[in-house]
Design a protein around this motif. Structure first.
Motif, PDB file in Angstrom:
ATOM      1  N   MET A 164       0.834  -1.201   0.000  1.00 21.13           N
ATOM      2  CA  MET A 164       0.000   0.000   0.000  1.00 21.13           C
ATOM      3  C   MET A 164       0.871   1.254   0.000  1.00 21.13           C
ATOM      4  SD  MET A 164      -3.295  -1.073   2.329  1.00 21.13           S
ATOM      5  CE  MET A 164      -2.529  -0.587   3.795  1.00 21.13           C
ATOM      6  N   PRO A 174      -0.019   2.348   7.627  1.00 19.38           N
ATOM      7  CA  PRO A 174       0.038   2.715   6.210  1.00 19.38           C
ATOM      8  C   PRO A 174       0.843   3.986   5.959  1.00 19.38           C
ATOM      9  CG  PRO A 174      -2.215   2.985   7.068  1.00 19.38           C
ATOM     10  CD  PRO A 174      -1.415   2.284   8.120  1.00 19.38           C
ATOM     11  N   VAL A 234      -6.738   4.397   3.170  1.00 18.82           N
ATOM     12  CA  VAL A 234      -6.714   2.984   2.799  1.00 18.82           C
ATOM     13  C   VAL A 234      -8.100   2.592   2.291  1.00 18.82           C
ATOM     14  CG1 VAL A 234      -6.319   0.644   3.641  1.00 18.82           C
ATOM     15  CG2 VAL A 234      -4.880   2.526   4.464  1.00 18.82           C
TER      16      VAL A 234
END
Ligand code: 5GP
Length: 194
Positions: A38, A64, A153
């Motif tokens: 990611m 993330p 996300v």
């Protein structure tokens, strides 16, 4: 991002109140390999924005954001929800209502970790009604820094946050965009666009 959508399909569960539970890879247990992928995707999506620093909020935004920072080679600062003895008065602060916990939190960042010349990328785990992002935007406004993007996300596109960020004229990217959680089913925007 197909990898993420597949993971949500496999491991996500829908709770009452339009809440998606993904605590076995994002919100409690964290999958480092997925976070790493990611991070690369965030880098690709915001490559042309000249990002100098990533801003997130503890705790679920950190994983993330950290991987995005690693891939983009920029520092990551997370707003803290609790006053700590090591946090002095030299703070930017905003009040944020938590969607899942239904409480207000004051989030703070030490002024030393935001620079007037920064180009900030805001990253968070979920975009729902946009309160967390709004709080971070408020901090950036107080610090008089440019926000060049918001990367999340998972966005629940049917809630208010998506439009709020677009209306602010900010480049928004979601690695997975959910059009609906009706009938306990996850429907991705990519499915409805087809
Ligand atoms: P917002 O401020 O956009 O309303 O909500 C964002 C925050 O609430 C996220 O940082 C996330 O922690 C939490 N949140 C909102 N919706 C969900 C959800 O469906 N599932 C989970 N696990 N967290 C959510």
């Amino acid at each position: 991002m197909k990898l993420l959508e597949d993971r949500i399909k496999r491991d996500g569960t829908v709770l009452p109140g339009d809440v998606l539970k993904v605590d076995n890879f994002l919100n409690h247990q964290v999958d480092p390999q997925l976070m790493y992928e990611m991070g690369g995707e965030f880098k690709r999506l915001f490559e042309n924005e000249g990002v100098t620093r990533i801003l997130t909020v503890e705790s679920s935004g950190i994983a993330p954001a950290l991987m995005a920072g690693l891939k983009m080679n920029v520092p990551v600062v997370f707003a803290r929800k609790h006053r700590s003895l090591t946090l002095t008065d030299n703070l930017y602060t905003a009040r944020v209502y938590s969607y899942t916990k239904q409480v207000n939190n004051d989030i703070s960042i030490d002024k030393r970790f935001i620079d007037p010349d920064d180009k900030i990328l805001i990253i968070d785990d979920f975009l729902a009604n946009g309160q967390a992002v709004e709080g971070m935007l408020e901090i950036c406004k107080a610090a008089q820094v440019d926000v060049v993007g918001v990367g999340v996300v998972i966005e629940k596109r049917f809630q208010k946050g998506h439009q709020l960020v677009l209306d602010a004229g900010i480049h928004l990217e979601a690695l997975a965009s959910i059009a609906s959680l009706a009938n306990n089913q996850v429907t991705f925007a990519s499915d409805t666009d087809k």
